[in-house]
Structures are given as structure tokens and as C-alpha cells.
Design an enzyme around this catalytic site. Structure first.
Site, PDB file in Angstrom:
ATOM      1  N   THR A 139      41.970  33.823  37.651  1.00 62.04           N
ATOM      2  CA  THR A 139      42.696  34.752  38.537  1.00 62.04           C
ATOM      3  C   THR A 139      43.420  33.964  39.491  1.00 62.04           C
ATOM      4  O   THR A 139      43.205  33.238  40.208  1.00 62.04           O
ATOM      5  CB  THR A 139      41.505  35.413  39.147  1.00 62.04           C
ATOM      6  OG1 THR A 139      40.635  35.835  38.117  1.00 62.04           O
ATOM      7  CG2 THR A 139      42.073  36.614  40.165  1.00 62.04           C
ATOM      8  N   GLY A 186      38.002  27.546  36.926  1.00 66.12           N
ATOM      9  CA  GLY A 186      38.214  27.027  35.719  1.00 66.12           C
ATOM     10  C   GLY A 186      37.090  27.111  34.604  1.00 66.12           C
ATOM     11  O   GLY A 186      36.706  26.250  34.373  1.00 66.12           O
ATOM     12  N   TYR A 187      36.842  28.397  34.385  1.00 67.43           N
ATOM     13  CA  TYR A 187      35.445  28.500  33.529  1.00 67.43           C
ATOM     14  C   TYR A 187      35.821  28.722  32.188  1.00 67.43           C
ATOM     15  O   TYR A 187      35.655  28.149  31.331  1.00 67.43           O
ATOM     16  CB  TYR A 187      34.561  29.297  34.033  1.00 67.43           C
ATOM     17  CG  TYR A 187      33.606  28.973  35.361  1.00 67.43           C
ATOM     18  CD1 TYR A 187      33.821  27.793  35.846  1.00 67.43           C
ATOM     19  CD2 TYR A 187      32.435  29.598  35.556  1.00 67.43           C
ATOM     20  CE1 TYR A 187      33.032  27.327  36.866  1.00 67.43           C
ATOM     21  CE2 TYR A 187      31.565  29.135  36.484  1.00 67.43           C
ATOM     22  CZ  TYR A 187      31.886  28.039  37.161  1.00 67.43           C
ATOM     23  OH  TYR A 187      31.127  27.548  38.423  1.00 67.43           O
ATOM     24  N   GLU A 213      28.205  35.752  42.079  1.00 71.75           N
ATOM     25  CA  GLU A 213      29.292  36.419  41.617  1.00 71.75           C
ATOM     26  C   GLU A 213      29.153  37.923  41.528  1.00 71.75           C
ATOM     27  O   GLU A 213      29.685  38.509  41.910  1.00 71.75           O
ATOM     28  CB  GLU A 213      30.026  35.706  40.367  1.00 71.75           C
ATOM     29  CG  GLU A 213      31.266  36.284  39.899  1.00 71.75           C
ATOM     30  CD  GLU A 213      31.738  35.641  38.592  1.00 71.75           C
ATOM     31  OE1 GLU A 213      32.897  36.228  38.376  1.00 71.75           O
ATOM     32  OE2 GLU A 213      31.030  35.057  37.964  1.00 71.75           O
TER      33      GLU A 213
END
Lengths: 396, 378, 396, 378
Positions: C161, C127-128, C244
Site C-alpha cells: 500500500t 512488505g509481507y 491490524e
């Protein structure tokens, strides 16, 4: 919509072709088509042949010696000159200083300079850029101080094309350094023979002498040589910017060079077959030819739409025109392969009849490629053109 | 897996860089380029003294048995320094001698810096196809007789002996029937026309008019020279790739420095995002090129197909990077970039000519697709 | 310099291959290789197979369940998984929240969450991003207000996602809006079953349901779910950014897709010959294969140099990795030609055994191309990566 | 020379645009795309009412004798509005009927909007080679019998009649021996499998199982259909080019709007120079594409070689522009660009599928080089 030339245009084209066939000296044509270096005399000779025909400044008002041609006819003239391989009529007099003199000069200036420009009695060069001011032209530092009926000019210009041949230079100079940088600039005409002017060559990466630094050391310039009003020079300079960019598009010359590229690509072999028949290489040429077709159509769209100076679309034409010119030279070098390495300045300057390797067509091409990297830099770099598109067209 | 250079390699690099900085400045180089000979004996002797001529030569012939990775380090520095001496030509030629196995004496002379070589392989029509040979080698008593003309022989005019490819059998583009010879340049019938190249080096047209050479001049099996020719050419590619990476790095650094200092509109032009991203793209190209120069040097010892595959891949990727970095470096230098006055233009010219030597991007893409492994998909 | 695998590495590779041969279910492998859509169960099933082997989090410290592999061994593992065609081990738990919990979480958090992540007992999502904060992540607006032993979370996350499958979400939330934007952010773990959470699908341009909006309406989150200190969340988030980007490079998968591309290019014909033998098309594939070779070598240079998180070079790997992935899909579509047009979601989702046209290999590829435009956008857009290179590496 | 549209053309464009804005919104279109039939009878009737189906039909058959420039105006608007109705397929099919000269009745029906057409030309193996035909047309009494399978027949499932290419003589890729037929879709033996395409349109696999057609169904000379096929295909290319330019323009404008309003780091993203220059590049591509769409429409009346040359050039240049603008528009839209929720993604998808219809960039580059004039250099 009708994308064909009118019968009148076609007749005009025949007239132009007949003139070129009859008047373009074959030695000049050979030099141009073979990418050899042109002398001062080569430029002047052709300019004066065209002037005798009354065609040396087609875009001028008829009263000053223009031709009264439509934009389409001017395009045809440029196309045909490029197709034949004439030396260029240099823009510094006809297209750059003359419009400013017409628009902002006084009657005496008009009467004196314009006929001399028409006939190339004076060779003009442009004193805009300075070492510290490239894209940011208005930051220029060369000063002109008023002293009686003269200005005293001090400073340095650079990238001055063919100044080594010049009789006259038109300069942007700073006449007031206390105001906003655009508001203290004046537009001066300076005789290159005035004491205190020194021209120092800048040698290009192909070892050609094409541009210069011009130094001004207490150069006395009569006040009559001021164009318009003092401190209004930036307005006059901006008036010119559109003129410069359309010429750089060079669709006509690129069409001639495309044929040249095809010629050498049909004479150079890969695995025993002409490169023109190589699927990968011929696709590259085709893509470039199509780019040129699209650009030509775009140029016609722009010039048939407006009878005056083109708007910010000129930036697009400059970007595409310069890229296509560069790609043509790039593919020429690719055709030659190892044959692009030999470098023979004697041949390029006409001091030797043939290139050292015997391949005269090949000899200038690597230099041509390297030299033409300039086309995306000069006349407002392509980055500056994209800034213009961004601001003036896209509103970003 | 280890991508670092060892201490000796680092020392070679440092020594060369010190010498370039001190004795082979941009101005010195310019004088050499415009001198009648176009090369410098002083510089050559210094390269020999620094061990550079001995480096690629086997220990048995007085050298250091340097491998392609050792040469990578050296060629990078020469590329950075825009060195125009006939070093690449000599080292490349020495590879042929070494592969031949019967040229110990000449290799000893190379190691000592007393024998300069050049490779006379290309012909007017041959482009990058090394098998496209019209030069003929006929039997001549116990030896051979060579007839033909070789073009753009790099440093041919400065060489003491030439490696020559000639056809002793087969038709024009056959890979069978090719023989390789070493021919001293003072052999009667050898006519050399030396000239400048646009990147400041020298090359020559070399005619062989009934040139008689002894049997001992044959470097390969008679008519069986193709494998040696390809192997040596790939070695030449690895040298050029290394030189190109050195030149690109220097050009990139000079451009970075330029955009940091050059001001327009009151700001360093390196503060404009469009130029920043261009620099980032150049950086990415440079690093991809560097990877490939390392890979090709490391893979010179592989089997022939893998060697060919990686050599062509490296020449392709480095050619693409060199064009992008070269053109953009000039563009970002603005007007200064198209003058003869800064090293930038000279690195650009050298990079362009490297692209045209031993096969350009399209040539090597095609060669890459012609390797057996390319068609496999499982 | 030695660019070969050691004998130990090669032995390790054999072990990995043997494991994959024995344990990768062929139905999963077929789905992956044929570009079909994976279900929640597909992901979990494979994760748990790997977890049983103890390999589900190779990069973790051994004490938490990591493998103790060298960076080269981890690279080999990823390569071999990609080569075989395993479903991915999703990064949200193993590579994203777990390192933060290890570095900044308390013992209770570690003890609870890490084993569950290792075994995929919890499906995590991230949840960014928020609608107003994409590249400018720190400008996020979702708030968490302290109320006794809970936070009350309100706001919206987006681009989440596979949130539709998730048990847990880790969130950046604003706990102080009075300070500089980076200084008022906290890192919260939230159970997706908490009342007040709504997940709304965002359908991708290939009609796949891959991302979501997640709405928080007075969601009560126990304070024990705070990681580290309140208002220090930005530090923890930045800690992750390097992790990432390396995964996105996807060299192993691109190598598999290159083979797939070659396969279809050898099965599709142009003028009666396979496209693989067409000079123009094969040159494009070759150029891409060479790009991939250069990237792979660059990845190896980076990972063998450092044992910790990669530096700003990760930005270069992300840019090249995403571009190569995109070009692969682009060429696949080019191979198909008109055969790329048919669109059959039933087949893609496994509801039909075969594609409507009968060409199962072709059916997913246009969607794959369109979907993969995301790779230059997510994980920090390629423009952001170039900003990072500009600042961190070039010092501009 | 004149690049402006006349008043009637402008009126057609305005009428279409008003209709799209009012009755063919993005949401309406979405409903149509996801409906079982994938097209809208209401929309089709409106197109007929606006005169669009009559436009390309000769006046003698009740149409307006619209030329390719008139169609340019129309197709641009349909591209802009992402209209998924079977208009292109029908107009393209009508070109065959018109060239045939013996299909007055059908053309009248087309003009009235009562006959929809589709072109069944491609086959599984044929890629973009229109001569690569395995479908067979045999003599069958006074008529013919057609056997074979056509693939990706655009709007084949919505058509009332099909234009079919079949081989009545010659081998697989001969340009001789090709015959063209018109076949009503309800003819026994015609089996149509209709499906969605990824750009929201429809296409079909069409099988011809012993399909008997009368002699009057033959549109070309028997075995002599190649010239007609090429001419009609070039006409189809000009329609697609126009549609693509409309789609590109809409996509460009949407992106420009987006970068002006979307804020990051407190600034509109359109204030970042790297993105500004990207937009400038997109603008340049768009204008070059627009020029080529005009040129190809104007050149449809030229001799065959010039028509082929310009048609291929236009498809190439517009294909290049469409890829650049499409990919960059999505990129500049960020995450929103890859969702189904904005028209941007749909314009991108449509542009990509246009590239794959009637020949992609590489196909038309090759065709361009195959024209006689290409090899000339003086």
C-alpha cells in the site's frame, strides 16, 4: 426456442383438469389446501382413484402400466395436481422401489409387486437411513445374514417416513462387512408384518407423527426378497438418487402456496391496510414469486432437454425448490404475526371442526413452517447437494 | 463504560441456572407443557422463593428495585432453560402497575409471588400496532365498562389480573384516547379461552363483555395511556431480547457440541469448512445480539426517543440473529433438528415466537425509521 | 454494567473536539468528506499536525511518545477524528512496525526509528504479501542472504500500500529455506532508496494507484536493519496481526458515511419523494444503522474488557466492520441510480474543480463501492477471519 | 416447449465469439476504452459486417427481422466479451424507430451500420421513472421545439441521432402527455457533453436548447408515447438481461478457473469447502439468471401486462444474480479481483452498471407488484 405449450399439450392439460374436477373428492382437496394432516386412508383413496384412471405411475414404461406421457406432459400432470390440491402420490412405491424392481428385479418380483404398487395395494416405506449414517449412507450397519433360504436381519433404520402405515419396506442391508463399505450392501424387500420388526414413532417439532425408527430383531426374510445380486445393492440405490430429488422441487405446490400466501396477505392488515399493499411486504412476495418463476423455467429447461433421469442439475433444483418452499412458509408466519402462536393439534388432526382461536387458515401455518425446515435436510441435505454440484458440475 | 455484571446479578444468574439444571430439566419441562394447565405451581413458587418475582418490584413494595439490566440476567437464564412459566407476562404487567403509581398493594402481591399478571393489548386486526384498538372503555357510574376482545394474550389463562388497553376516545388507530386498566380475571364478564402456543407456552383469547371496573382500575390518565403503553412495551421488548439471547446461546452451544460429536464420512461434521463458517456466522450473530440486549437494557432509563430507538434496534437485530441462528442450528442438527426430541427445536420455536411478539423485524425497522433522529444527517 | 461515558471521558471528548475544530485544515476535511483522493502531502501534513500535539501514537507507551490514554479514550479519539473527517494516520509506521521495534528491536533501532515514526519523518510501507502467498503468508519466497555485514535481498512483494510514497519498508524475508516454513523467516527494515528496488503500480479497479509490486534485485541491506534474531521474524509478524484487524473495523468512519448516505438519500428522489422516505429504501438504511450500532457496542465490549491487544474477537470485528463499510458504499450507489455511471478521474484527483456531470457528491461513489470490495479481502480475508473464529473461539 | 437455439442463432454466436477472441481482446478493449473517443470504428464496422446491425431491423428495411431471442444470443456474446461499442444503444433506439413505423430510411441506415442511435430518456431527477419528464416539446410552426436536459444518455456522444422523450402535455410524472422524437445530433441547439462511465463505456449529458424539429420527427402520437416508451424500455431490459448473463457466465468461468489454479496452503483454493459451496451458489444464481433471460426474450411478443411482468421479473432476478456473482467473483479472486488488470473486475463493473440502467432490483420489484395480476390469489 419456443417457450409456449403446444396445442397438444394444452389439450392434454384440459383433459387433466377435467379429470381432476370430476374425481378429486372435495373433502380431500379441502384438507390439502388448508394444510391439515392426512390419514392413511386419505392417501390410499386418492392413489386408487388415480390408479383407476391408469395414471398412478406416469413415468413407468407403458408395459408396466405407465402412461407414455412426454416429460412435458408429466410436468403438466404434476402441476395440475398441485394446483388442484390433491394428496400426493407417495414416492416410496411408485418412484423409488418400482424403478429398482423394473431394472434389477426378477420376473416373479416384477409380476408380484408392480401391479400392487400401481394400485397402492401395498404401502411402501424406505429403509435407507440409520442413526449413524445420514449423509454418509454407505456406512450403514443393519446386517442381513444368510441362513438357508432366509436372511436374518438385525439392526435399525430411522427417518422412515410413514412407516406406521406401511405394508412393505425396501432396505439397504449389509451382507458383507469384510469389503469396502459400498461393496457389501444388498437391497432387500421386507414385509412389515414379519415378527421381530418394531416401529417407534419420531415426533416432529410440530408434533406430527411423520417419521419413525424401525428396529429389526432377528427378522427372517425369504431370499426371494433379494433384489438383483447380493452385495450389489449400492448400485441399485444410487440408481434412484436422481429420482428423489426432482420430486422435491415441488414447483406446482409452491405455486399453489404462493396464491395461498397472497390470499392471507390480502386478509391480514397492517395499520389498516392489507399486507399485500405494504411496500416492504409485497416486495418480499414479489421476489419470491420471481424466484419461483426462475425455478419453474429452469425445471422446464431440464426436463425438456432430457428424457431420462435428470443429471446433477437435479441438485440445483432440489436446493432452490426447498428454499422456496421454506420461504413461502416463513412469509405465511410473518403474515400472521402473533396469530401464529396458537397451537391446536385437535384441529390439525381433524378431531375438532375449527381451530381454538376461530382462525382455521392460520392454525396450521407455524407448524408448517417448522416442519418444512426438513426440506433442506432430507433427500440429501442441501449441503450434500452443493457437494454434488461442486464435484459433478464444477469439477472442483 | 463497563459491560460486566455485578456480583448480585451473577448470583441471581447462578441460582437460576442451578435450579433449571436440577429441577427444570428438558423432560420436566415437557411434562409441564403437556399437563392440563401447561404451567407448574411448584416452579412458580420456586421462582418466587429465589426472589425472581420480587426482583423488578420497587423496594417500597417489598421488592429489590431491580432494573432492566438485572432483568437481563434473569431473562437470559429463563431463555436458556426454556422456562414456560408466566414470569415474563407477570413482570411485564408489573411494569404497568409501577408506572401507574397507584397499585402498591398489587405490586406487593407480585413481589410475594401471589399475583400473576398478563397483558391484554393485542386484537385480531391490530398486528403489532398497539394503538390499533377497538376495545371500548365507557364511563360506568364512578368507574368504567370495558367491551371488546383481546387475542393472543400471553399467559392470560394463568393470570390473576390483566392489564387491558381500551379506547375511551378517538378513532381506531389514534394514539390519543387510549386508557389502561387493571382487571382481575374473576371480574364478571371476563371470558378467557386458554390454549397452548407452539413454543410450549400458553396464551388466551380474552373477551370483555360489559366488564365493570372501579375508577381505581384506571392505570393511566383517561385517554392518555399511550406513553405508558409504549414505555411498558419497550420494557417488554428488553425482556424478550434478553430471553432470546439466552435461548440463542443455549442453541448455539448445543449446535457446537453436536457438530463436534456427530460423525459423517468418518469425520466430525464440524471439521467441514462450509459448516465451520456457518458456525462462525452464527457466533457473530450471537455476539451482535448480545451487544444489543445489553444496550437496550442499559438504555431503558433514557429519554423516550432514545429508548424507542434502541428498543426497536434491539428487537430488529435480535430478530435477525434469532432467525439465522435458529434456522441454521436446525439445519446443522440434520434430521434430529426437526424432531421434538432435542431442546434445539424448542429453542428455535421459542425464538420464532419471540420474533412474533411485540413487533417483528419489519415492524421495528419501520418504527426505527419513524423516530425523528433517523432523518437527520449532520 | 454502565454503558455511558464517564464525566472524565466526556471532558476528554470536548478537548479532542476543540483540538480538531482548531487544527483540522478545512481543505483536508473537504477532501476526506467528499471521498476525493489524498496526496502524500495530505497524509504527512495531518500526521505532523497531530504529532505536534503529541497525539500521533496514542497506543504507544508514554516513554516512547504515547499519550497514556485509556482504551476508551483512544476509542473516543478515533471516533472524533472519523466524525470530523481527518485523513487517517496510516498504520504502517505507528501501529505496525513501531510495536515490533519496541518489543523486539535494539536500543539503537528504537532511538532512531521511533521518533521519526512519531513525526512521520519516514513514510513506511509493509512488505509481507507476495504473489504466491496471500492468505498463506508464511509461504513467502523473498530471500535475504547474509554477505558480510549486509543481507542481499532478492524477490518480490505485492499489494504494498502506497509504496510509491514510501521511505522505508519492513519486510518478511526468508533467511533459511531448509527448515519448516515459519522457522526460516526474518524481519528486515529496508530503505526504499537502496539500489535494486523497483516499485511497479498496481492500478485498482477504480483506477486509483493505491498498491504496488515491489521488486528486490540484489538489494544490500545492512545487518543492523535486522529486527531481533534471524529466523524469528514469524513470531514478530504474528505479534502484529491483532493490531491490524481492529483498525479495519472503522466504526467511526462508518458512522460518518452513514450520515453522508442519509444526506444523499434525502437529496435524491423517487417518484417525487426523497429516498429517505421510501419505505423499502429507508428500511435498508435502518437495518444497516442498527448493524453499526450493534458493532459499535461490540467494539466497546471488547476494548473495555482488555487493555492489551484484542484476542480472536478481532476477527469478528473485522468481518462485521468490512461488511458494513461495503454495504454503505453499496447503498450510496443504489441512491445514485444511473447517476453512478459517470466516471471522472480528473475530478477525483483534484485536477478539475467539479465533476463532469456537475454532481460532485456523486462522482466518487461508484469507484468507492468498487474499491471497497477490498475490505473483505485485505488484512486477512473474511474467510481467513472465519477460520480463526472457527479454530480459536469455537475449537472446531 | 424448446429451449435450444437454432442453427442460425448458434452461427451468430460463434461468429461473434470468434471475432471477440481474435480482434477484441482484453488489451484491445482497454486501448479502446482509454482512447479519446472511447469506441472503435473498426470494431463497429466489423459488427456491421457480421450482420449485427442488420439483425434487429425488419427485412423490409434491409435487416434480418431478428427477434428478441436472436438478440439474446448476440447480447450474451457482447456481455461475455465486454464490448463497449454503441451497439446496445443503437439497437434499443432502432426499436423505437420500428415501433414508430415511419422511419424506414433511418432503419435502413441502422441496418447498414451507418446510423448510430442513443436514447435520451432520463433526467437528473427521474431516477428510473420514465414518465418523470420535465423536458418540454412545444408546437413550433409545423414541427416542434424541444427544451430540456437529459442525463446519462448512454453513448449519446457517439450517436448520429437521439430518441428523445419530452412532455407535450400533463404534469411531471403523468404517463399521459409524453411524446417521442428522433433528433439528429447535429440539429442546432443540441449540446452534448460526452464522458466515460466507470464500466468503460461512454455516456453524455444532452441539452436541448430550443431545438426545432420537423413534424416527421415525432415517433409516437402527440402526447401518446407512453405505451411505446414502455414497450421499447422492456425490450431494452431484455437486451441488458442477455448481456448480463453473458458477462456473468464469463465471470463465473474465470472464477472457476482461478480457484482451480490458485494455490494457498499447498492446495488449490477450490478445494476448500466454504469456497466450493460459494461457487455452487454462484452456479445456481447463474442458471436462474439464464432461465430468466430466456423467458424475457421469449415473452417480448406477449400482451403488454405479461411482457411488463416478465421484463421486471427478469431484471430483478438477474440483478440479484449479478450482484451475488459479481461480488463473490471478486472476493474469490482475492487481491487480483480488485485490480484493473483482470477481466473479472470489468465484468463486475459492467454488471453493476447494468443494474443501474433501466431500473434496479427495487424499481422492478415495485413495478412487478403494480401489475394487476400480482394481487390475484385464486
Amino acid at each position: 426456442m419456443d417457450l409456449t405449450y403446444t396445442a397438444a399439450d394444452l389439450a392434454f392439460r384440459d383433459t387433466v383438469r377435467a379429470f381432476l374436477d370430476a374425481n378429486l373428492p372435495s373433502d380431500l382437496q379441502k384438507k390439502v389446501r388448508n394444510h391439515l394432516r392426512l390419514s392413511r386412508q386419505d392417501y390410499v383413496r386418492w392413489h386408487q382413484i388415480v390408479a383407476r384412471q391408469g395414471w398412478s405411475a406416469p413415468a413407468w414404461p407403458v408395459e408396466y402400466g405407465g402412461t407414455g406421457w412426454t416429460p412435458t406432459q408429466r410436468h403438466i400432470w404434476e402441476e395440475e395436481c398441485a394446483r388442484s390440491g390433491t394428496p400426493p402420490i407417495l414416492p416410496f412405491g411408485v418412484n423409488m422401489v418400482a424403478p429398482v424392481i423394473m431394472a434389477f428385479g426378477n420376473e416373479a418380483q416384477k409380476a408380484h409387486y408392480l401391479p400392487r404398487i400401481l394400485n397402492c395395494d401395498d404401502w411402501w416405506c424406505q429403509g435407507y437411513s440409520e442413526p449413524g449414517s445420514g449423509s454418509d449412507l454407505a456406512s450403514l450397519k443393519t446386517t442381513a445374514e444368510r441362513a438357508g433360504d432366509h436372511y436374518i436381519v438385525n439392526g435399525q433404520k430411522t427417518w422412515t417416513t410413514l412407516a406406521q402405515h406401511a405394508d412393505m419396506i425396501f432396505c439397504l442391508v449389509r451382507t458383507d462387512s469384510t469389503v469396502r463399505k459400498q461393496e457389501g450392501i444388498s437391497f432387500l424387500l421386507i414385509d412389515m408384518k414379519t415378527p421381530g420388526i418394531t416401529v417407534r414413532p419420531i415426533i416432529m417439532l410440530d408434533e406430527d407423527h411423520e417419521v419413525n425408527e424401525v428396529f429389526f430383531d432377528n427378522v427372517k426374510v425369504p431370499v426371494q426378497n433379494l433384489i438383483g445380486q447380493e452385495n450389489k445393492g449400492w448400485t441399485y440405490a444410487k440408481y434412484l438418487l436422481g429420482h428423489e430429488r426432482t420430486g422435491i422441487t415441488a414447483v406446482g405446490r409452491s405455486k399453489r402456496e404462493l396464491l395461498f400466501l397472497k390470499k392471507i396477505a390480502s386478509e391480514h392488515y397492517k395499520h389498516g391496510k392489507p399486507l399485500m399493499q405494504d411496500p416492504v411486504f409485497s416486495a418480499k412476495i414479489a421476489s419470491l414469486e420471481i424466484d419461483l418463476m426462475a425455478l419453474e423455467t429452469t425445471v422446464l429447461r431440464v426436463i425438456t432437454r432430457e428424457s431420462h433421469a435428470p443429471g446433477p442439475e437435479a441438485s440445483m433444483l432440489k436446493v432452490r425448490g426447498s428454499e422456496i418452499q421454506q420461504q413461502l412458509t416463513e412469509l405465511m408466519v410473518e403474515v400472521l404475526g402473533p396469530g401464529a402462536l396458537p397451537f391446536d393439534t385437535d384441529y390439525l388432526e381433524g378431531k375438532a371442526d375449527h381451530a381454538v382461536t376461530g382462525d382455521d387458515a392460520a392454525a396450521p401455518l407455524a407448524g408448517y413452517y417448522f416442519n418444512y425446515r426438513k426440506t433442506s435436510i432430507y433427500g440429501g441435505s442441501n449441503e450434500i447437494q452443493k457437494n454434488i454440484i461442486t464435484q459433478m458440475i464444477l469439477g472442483l | 463504560m463497563d459491560f460486566t455484571f455485578n456480583e448480585e446479578q451473577q448470583q441471581f444468574a447462578d441460582a437460576l441456572r442451578r435450579w433449571v439444571d436440577k429441577d427444570y430439566s428438558f423432560d420436566t419441562r415437557k411434562r409441564i407443557v403437556h399437563s392440563p394447565s401447561g404451567v407448574s405451581d411448584v416452579a412458580w413458587n420456586m421462582l418466587a422463593e429465589l426472589g425472581m418475582t420480587a426482583l423488578p418490584v420497587p423496594e417500597a413494595q417489598g421488592g429489590f428495585s431491580g432494573n432492566a439490566v438485572d432483568m437481563l440476567v434473569v431473562m437470559q437464564e429463563l431463555g436458556r432453560g426454556l422456562v414456560v412459566e408466566p414470569y415474563f407476562a407477570t413482570v411485564w404487567g408489573a411494569k404497568f402497575l409501577q408506572l401507574a403509581g397507584n397499585q402498591h398493594h398489587r405490586l406487593e402481591d407480585v413481589a410475594k409471588g401471589e399475583l400473576k399478571l398478563a397483558c391484554a393489548l393485542g386484537e385480531k386486526h391490530s398486528r403489532y400496532d398497539l394503538a390499533d384498538i377497538k376495545t371500548i372503555a365507557g364511563i360506568n357510574g364512578e368507574g368504567y365498562r370495558i367491551d371488546g376482545t383481546k387475542t393472543v394474550v400471553i399467559h392470560g389463562g394463568q393470570a390473576d389480573a390483566l392489564i387491558v388497553s381500551a379506547r375511551s376516545a378517538g378513532t381506531q388507530r389514534d394514539t390519543n384516547g387510549i386508557s389502561l386498566f387493571v382487571v382481575p380475571t374473576d371480574t364478571p364478564g371476563v371470558v378467557i379461552r386458554d390454549y397452548r402456543t407452539i413454543d410450549g407456552q400458553r396464551a388466551a383469547t380474552v373477551q370483555f363483555n360489559h366488564v365493570a371496573v372501579p375508577a381505581s382500575a384506571l392505570l393511566s390518565k383517561l385517554g392518555g395511556g399511550w406513553d405508558m403503553l409504549e414505555e411498558a412495551a419497550d420494557y417488554g421488548v428488553s425482556l424478550l431480547c434478553a430471553e432470546a439471547v439466552g435461548a440463542m446461546e443455549a442453541l448455539f452451544n448445543a449446535t457446537l457440541e453436536y457438530v463436534k460429536t456427530r460423525k459423517q464420512f468418518g469425520l466430525a461434521i464440524g471439521s467441514f469448512q462450509a459448516l465451520q463458517h456457518r458456525m462462525a456466522d452464527m457466533y457473530i450473530h450471537l455476539e451482535q445480539a448480545r451487544s444489543m440486549a445489553m444496550l437496550v437494557a442499559a438504555r431503558m432509563v433514557c429519554d423516550a426517543e432514545e429508548r424507542r430507538r434502541v428498543a426497536s434496534a434491539a428487537k430488529v437485530r435480535i430478530g435477525q440473529a434469532a432467525k439465522f441462528i435458529g434456522q441454521q442450528a436446525v439445519q446443522l442438527h440434520g434430521g434430529m433438528g426437526v424432531t421434538d426430541e432435542l431442546p434445539a427445536a424448542h429453542h428455535f420455536k421459542r425464538l420464532t415466537m419471540i420474533e412474533l411478539t411485540l413487533g417483528d423485524v419489519d415492524h421495528h425497522l419501520e418504527r426505527f425509521t419513524a423516530q425523528r433522529g433517523f432523518q437527520q444527517h449532520s
